[in-house]
Design an enzyme around this catalytic site. Sequence first.
Site, PDB file in Angstrom:
ATOM      1  N   CYS A 103       0.823  -1.216   0.000  1.00  0.00           N
ATOM      2  CA  CYS A 103       0.000   0.000   0.000  1.00  0.00           C
ATOM      3  C   CYS A 103       0.850   1.255   0.000  1.00  0.00           C
ATOM      4  O   CYS A 103       0.327   2.365   0.080  1.00  0.00           O
ATOM      5  CB  CYS A 103      -1.021  -0.026   1.129  1.00  0.00           C
ATOM      6  SG  CYS A 103      -0.325  -0.117   2.749  1.00  0.00           S
ATOM      7  N   ASP A 144       3.189   2.556   2.065  1.00  0.00           N
ATOM      8  CA  ASP A 144       3.628   3.296   3.249  1.00  0.00           C
ATOM      9  C   ASP A 144       4.207   2.332   4.276  1.00  0.00           C
ATOM     10  O   ASP A 144       3.522   1.406   4.709  1.00  0.00           O
ATOM     11  CB  ASP A 144       2.440   4.037   3.887  1.00  0.00           C
ATOM     12  CG  ASP A 144       2.002   5.233   3.060  1.00  0.00           C
ATOM     13  OD1 ASP A 144       2.790   6.171   2.937  1.00  0.00           O
ATOM     14  OD2 ASP A 144       0.877   5.191   2.522  1.00  0.00           O
ATOM     15  N   CYS A 183       4.400   8.630   1.230  1.00  0.00           N
ATOM     16  CA  CYS A 183       4.094   9.919   0.605  1.00  0.00           C
ATOM     17  C   CYS A 183       4.333  11.068   1.574  1.00  0.00           C
ATOM     18  O   CYS A 183       4.778  10.868   2.710  1.00  0.00           O
ATOM     19  CB  CYS A 183       2.659   9.928   0.116  1.00  0.00           C
ATOM     20  SG  CYS A 183       1.469   9.812   1.443  1.00  0.00           S
ATOM     21  N   CYS A 196      -4.733   6.000   4.587  1.00  0.00           N
ATOM     22  CA  CYS A 196      -3.652   5.073   4.284  1.00  0.00           C
ATOM     23  C   CYS A 196      -2.293   5.590   4.729  1.00  0.00           C
ATOM     24  O   CYS A 196      -1.367   4.811   4.882  1.00  0.00           O
ATOM     25  CB  CYS A 196      -3.619   4.751   2.789  1.00  0.00           C
ATOM     26  SG  CYS A 196      -3.382   6.170   1.745  1.00  0.00           S
TER      27      CYS A 196
END
Lengths: 125, 125, 385, 385
Positions: free
Chosen positions: B33, B35, B58, B102
Amino acid sequence: MYSDKVMDHFTNPRNVGEIANADGVGEVGNARCGDIMKIWIKVEDGIIQDVKFKTFGCGAAIATSSVITEMAIGKTLDEAEEITNKSVAEELEGLPPLKMHCSNLAADALRAAIEDYRKKHPITA
Amino acid sequence: MYSDKVMDHFTNPRNVGEIANADGVGEVGNARCGDIMKIWIKVEDGIIQDVKFKTFGCGAAIATSSVITEMAIGKTLDEAEEITNKSVAEELEGLPPLKMHCSNLAADALRAAIEDYRKKHPITA
Amino acid sequence: MSEIYLDHAATTPLRPEVLEAMLPYFNQEFGNPSSVYGAGRRAHQALDQARDTVADLLGAKSEEIIFTSGGSEAANLAIKGVAWAYQTKGKHIITSAIEHHAVLDAVLWLKQQGFEVTILPVDEEGFVDPQSVQEALRGDTILVSIMHANNEVGTIQPIEDIGAIVRAHGAFFHTDAVQTAGILDLDVAELNVDLLSLSAHKFYGPKGVGALYVRKGVRLDPLIHGGAQEKRRRAGTENVAGIVGLAKAFELAQAERGEVTRHLIQLRDQLLQGLQAIPHTKVNGSLERRLPNNVNVCFQFIEGESLLLNLDLKGIAGSSGSACTSGSLDPSHVLLAMGLSHEIAHGSLRLTLGRENTQDQVTYVLEEIPIIVERLRAMSPLYNA
Amino acid sequence: MSEIYLDHAATTPLRPEVLEAMLPYFNQEFGNPSSVYGAGRRAHQALDQARDTVADLLGAKSEEIIFTSGGSEAANLAIKGVAWAYQTKGKHIITSAIEHHAVLDAVLWLKQQGFEVTILPVDEEGFVDPQSVQEALRGDTILVSIMHANNEVGTIQPIEDIGAIVRAHGAFFHTDAVQTAGILDLDVAELNVDLLSLSAHKFYGPKGVGALYVRKGVRLDPLIHGGAQEKRRRAGTENVAGIVGLAKAFELAQAERGEVTRHLIQLRDQLLQGLQAIPHTKVNGSLERRLPNNVNVCFQFIEGESLLLNLDLKGIAGSSGSACTSGSLDPSHVLLAMGLSHEIAHGSLRLTLGRENTQDQVTYVLEEIPIIVERLRAMSPLYNA
Ligand SMILES: Cc1ncc(COP(=O)(O)O)c(C=O)c1O
Ligand SMILES: Cc1ncc(COP(=O)(O)O)c(C=O)c1O
C-alpha cells in the site's frame, strides 16, 4: 446552406400565382411533411406556353418550384415530362442533401399537371 | 493540498534516523500500500527520552512520522499510547481526506514500538 | 524560480496561435451551428472546416470524425457505442491490462452489464503480443481495443499488426491514440483501425474537446442522445471554439512534427542517460519503440509522491503512477502489469517533455533529482546504504 | 445592417467578463487539476471555487455538482446514470412528451435496452398535469424527468408540485433546467428535485460545458468511465477554462436577474402583442407561466424555414420548430403534443430575447414580419385571402 441560385429563386420567385382556366393543374406533397406544391400550366399545340405555381414549404421547395417554371416554359409536353427532380436540383447548382428528399418535388408537380392536361385533352387519333 | 505545517515537517523532518540499541522498535504498513513507518524509542524511567523514524511513503506519511516524534518525546509511555492518528492529523492542522486513511499510521507505529518495549521489559511486580 | 514543466503527457498549455483561432467563436461568431441564419451558418462552416482538417490529418473522410468532450468520452463512445450497437452479434470484447482507465473502466462496466471481457497481459516492456490477440479472438468477439502508446511508460504498440489480425477476423478495432495524436504521424489506413480516439489538450489544444474517428460503416449507439449533431452520433450544442482549437493545434503539431520530434528525442535520451546513472534505478518501458517525449523510471526504496513533492519544491513538475497521487491503494496498474513489484512500482517517476523544454532545464533536473533521491532513501526503512 | 439576434434559447454570445475570467486557464494556469504540483493545484483550486459558486447559486452542496460537457450530457448522465445504478430496484421511467430530445431520446434508448417508459401528455398550453404524474407512478418507478421550462414554447412546469409527488412516492426526480438556469431563480430544495441539468452557453457562458446537480445519496453509473475526476462520476481531464466560465456567467446572471427579467418581459410582451395583430396567428404556450424571454407563434398557411430565411435576409435571427430545419419530416414534437395540426405546426416561429436586445429592434422586427408573412401567404396554395 443554399447556393446563390437557390437564394435568387427564393427571394425573387418567378411565375408565382395561378392561371385562370389553366389547361392542367398538378398538386403534390402534403401539410404533414411540410411541403405542398401546386402548378398550373397553359398548353398550346403541345407546347407549354405558361406555368405558374404556389408553394407552401421551405426555401428549397420555393426555389425548385420557381426554377421549374422557367425550365418548362417553351418545352413540348414530352420534353417537360423528362425534367426530373435531379435536373431541377442541378439547375439550381445543387441542394443540401437533407433537401433532396422531401423538398424537391417540383418535377413531380409539373408531371402531375401534364398528366391532368392529358386526361382532360385525350388524343383522338 | 497540504497544510503549511505538513509541508514544514515534510521538508524538514525532525528526528530522522535510527537509534542504536533502541529500547523499542515498531513497524507498520507494507510496501503493497505504499507506506512503511519504522519508529525507534529510547525509554528511561517510563518516559520517552528519544524517538527516531524512517519512513517509506508519501508526503503525509513522512510528515506524520516527523510530528509524532516531537509529540512523543518527554511523554510517559501511558501518555504516548494515548496519541491517536486523529490527534496527529490535528497537530498537523489537518490532512487531505484521501490521506487520513492510508498514510496516517504514525500513532500505530509508535504504539507498536511501545508494545515492543513492554514485551522486552516486563513489569516485575 | 520559474517552473520546469515536465508533465506534457498529463496536459499541455494552449498555444497562443490556437487561442487566437478560437477567440472569434466565443462572442463574435457565437451562433448555434444548427441554426439557419448567418451566425449559425458561419459557426457551421467553422465546424466543417475543422472536421476536414482533422480528417485530412488522419487520412480519413470528414464524415468519419465525431467531435467529443475529450479523450475519455471518445474512448467511452467507441467502446460502449460499438458494444451496444452490435450486442446482438456478439458480446465479447478484448483489451489489454495497460489501457488508460477510460478504456479499462468502460470495458469493465460493460462486463457488469453482461458483456464478456478478455484482458490481455503485456510483457516486461509493456508490449501486447499480436499473437495473444489472435488467440483471444472468438466467434462472438465484436471489439478489440488496444492503445497506440501507453501514457505512463511510452511503449508504442504494434497497432498495424494487431489491426490486421482483428480485421481478418471480422471484429472492430479501436485504438486510444490520446498519447500519440500530435506526436506520431497517424494514418488510419496504415494503422488498420476502425476507431481512434484523441484529445486536444495533449497537443497544445484546449481541454474538454476530443475526437473519435469511426470508419464508415461502423455503427455506434450514442453515449449522449438528443439533437442531430455529429450525424446523430453525439448530441449537444457543439463546442465550436474548442473544436476550432483542436483542429488548429493538430495542424500545427503535424506541420512541426519532424523538428519537434528530434528535439524531444534528444532531451529524452539525455534524461534517460542521466537518471540511469543513479544507483538502483530501473527504466520502465521499451527503449526502441518509445514515445519521443516519455521518460519513466523507478527509484528503488522511495515512494513517488514524496519524490514529486520534492521536485515541486525545486520548481519541477512531474508525475508518478504512485498510489498516493491517484487515491487508490495500488500503484500504477501499468507497472504492475509489466511485472514490477508493488514496492518498486511505488517509486516511479514519469517526466514527459514538450516543445518548449530546453537542454538547460534537463541539466538542472539531472542535478536536482539525485540529491532528492538520496535524501529520501536516507529516510527510507527499506534502504541499507 | 447589423444583425438582430433573437435566438437566445438556442445559444448566447459569451460575455466579455466571462471570457476574461477564462483566459488565464488556457495557457497560464493550464495544469491538469489531478496533478500534485503547483500548476495542477492552482487549476484544482479554480475548479473548487467554480463548484462552490454553482452549488451556492442552486442552494446545493459543492459535492452535489458534477461538471459535464453541456446540457445534453448532463441530462443523459442523470437519466442513464440513475437508470443503470437502480436497474435492480426497478425499470420504470416517466417523462413528458415535450421534453428536449436530450431527455426524450435518452429515455427511448433505455426503453430499447429493456426499461419501461411512460410518456405523459401535456395540455394545449404545454403543461404536464401533476395528477398525471401521480397516476403514472408505479412500484418499480425509479426516475421521473420533467423539464423546468420548455425550450420552444417557454411554458414553466409546476416542478415543485411534481417533485413533491415523486418524492412522496420514493422515486428520483430530474428536471432539465437548461432553459431556466440563469433566467429564473433556482433552488433545488424549493424545486423538490434530486437531479437538475444546466448548460453554460444558454446564459452567456461558453459552449461545451454544463453541470448536473445530484442530491447527496443518489447514486449514478457514469456515462464516461475512466479517471477519478468529479468523484468518479464523470471521467476526463476537466475543461477548466470552461468550468470557470460557467460559474462566472451563472454568477453574473444571478446578480443581474431582477433587472434583466423586467427588460425581457417588456420586450416579450411588446412582441407578443404586435405579432398577435397579424391575422391567422396563434400564440403557443402559456401566457401566465412563461419564460420572460420566449415568444412563440404560428402563422397559418406558411412554413417555418422560408419564414426564417426571409427574416435572415432582413438581418433577424430567429428559430422554428419546422421540420425543414431539423432534418426530419415531422414538425416540432412539442407543438404536436400540444394538439396543433401538422399544417399549423409547420408555420411556427420562436423569437427568444436577450439582455442586449432593444425596443428599437423589436419595433423593426414588428415592421418586417407582417410583410414577410403576407408575401409568403400570397404564394401559399393553402391561403385564400
Ligand atoms: C431544454 C433543453 N435541454 C437540453 C438542451 C441541450 O443542451 P446542450 O446543447 O448544451 O447540450 C437544450 C439546448 O440545446 C435545451 O434547450
Ligand atoms: C492514453 C489516454 N487515454 C485517454 C485519456 C483521457 O483523455 P481526456 O483526459 O482528454 O479525457 C488520457 C489522458 O488523460 C490518456 O493519456
